[in-house]
Design a protein around this motif. Structure first.
Motif, short mmCIF file in Angstrom:
data_model
loop_
_atom_site.label_atom_id
_atom_site.label_comp_id
_atom_site.label_asym_id
_atom_site.label_seq_id
_atom_site.Cartn_x
_atom_site.Cartn_y
_atom_site.Cartn_z
N LEU A 6 0.62 -0.16 0.03
CA LEU A 6 0.18 0.43 -1.22
C LEU A 6 1.02 -0.16 -2.34
CD1 LEU A 6 -0.96 3.87 -2.16
CD2 LEU A 6 0.96 2.96 -3.43
N ILE A 7 0.36 -0.71 -3.36
CA ILE A 7 1.06 -1.22 -4.53
C ILE A 7 0.68 -0.35 -5.71
CG2 ILE A 7 1.44 -3.18 -6.07
CD1 ILE A 7 0.62 -5.04 -3.77
N ALA A 31 -1.22 -8.45 5.75
CA ALA A 31 -1.55 -7.04 5.52
C ALA A 31 -2.63 -6.89 4.47
CB ALA A 31 -0.29 -6.29 5.07
N SER A 32 -3.29 -5.74 4.51
CA SER A 32 -4.23 -5.40 3.44
C SER A 32 -3.47 -4.57 2.41
CB SER A 32 -5.41 -4.60 3.99
OG SER A 32 -4.97 -3.38 4.53
N VAL A 33 -4.04 -4.48 1.21
CA VAL A 33 -3.37 -3.80 0.11
C VAL A 33 -4.27 -2.73 -0.50
CG1 VAL A 33 -2.58 -4.14 -2.29
CG2 VAL A 33 -1.82 -5.70 -0.49
N VAL A 34 -3.65 -1.64 -0.88
CA VAL A 34 -4.30 -0.62 -1.71
C VAL A 34 -3.62 -0.70 -3.06
CG1 VAL A 34 -4.72 1.83 -2.07
CG2 VAL A 34 -4.84 0.88 0.24
N CYS A 110 -1.05 3.89 4.75
CA CYS A 110 -0.20 2.77 4.38
C CYS A 110 1.15 2.90 5.08
CB CYS A 110 0.00 2.74 2.86
SG CYS A 110 -1.54 2.46 1.97
N ASP A 111 1.75 1.77 5.41
CA ASP A 111 3.05 1.80 6.06
C ASP A 111 4.16 1.27 5.16
OD1 ASP A 111 2.12 -0.80 6.25
OD2 ASP A 111 1.97 -0.79 8.42
#
Length: 147
Positions: A6-7, A31-34, A110-111
């Motif tokens: 998560l950004i 990784a994927s991002v939120v 999210c990690d």
């Protein structure tokens, strides 16, 4: 390593540096991002800091804030796509920024949370508060703070 990052961004120059670092980390980790922008609600009374306005004006102001927030996270999505990172955009409407960040990280599993800190000290920190500090002390997942 990290799978879902998560950004959190507020659109500031410092926050933009955190976005770039978060996207680079996501690209390295695969990784994927939120991408999250928290939008406050317009204060409805004088005691909350608001000016007396019509309900339709409040809706218009909040829509402008939401549109600006959407443009901001869309920019993060475009930057992520350029680096090969899948980015989901999220706008949270809340006056409790830190709580919204933590809740969004939990919701999207999210990690890691990546965010900036303005590094306020002393009386400024007491008066203005620190959303980053609140996230650091209340989050149950790791938080990467950039300055």
């Amino acid at each position: 390593m990290y799978q879902h990052i998560l950004i959190a961004t507020d659109g500031s120059e410092l926050s933009e540096k955190a976005v770039q670092s978060g996207l680079s980390l996501a690209a390295l980790a695969g990784a994927s991002v939120v991408a999250l922008k928290v939008v406050p609600r317009y204060p409805h009374s004088y005691f909350e800091g608001g000016m007396p306005v019509d309900a339709s004006d409040i809706e218009q102001i909040e829509k402008q804030w939401s549109d600006a927030a959407q443009a901001l996270v869309d920019t993060v999505k475009t930057q992520g796509s350029a680096q090969g990172v899948a980015v989901k955009t999220v706008i949270a409407k809340s006056d409790l920024v830190a709580e919204a960040v933590i809740a969004t990280a939990r919701k999207y599993e999210c990690d890691l949370i990546v965010m900036a800190s303005h590094g306020r000290k002393g009386i400024k920190r007491l008066l203005l508060g620190s959303e980053t500090q609140h996230v650091l002390t209340h989050s149950h997942i790791p938080v990467l703070v950039l300055r």
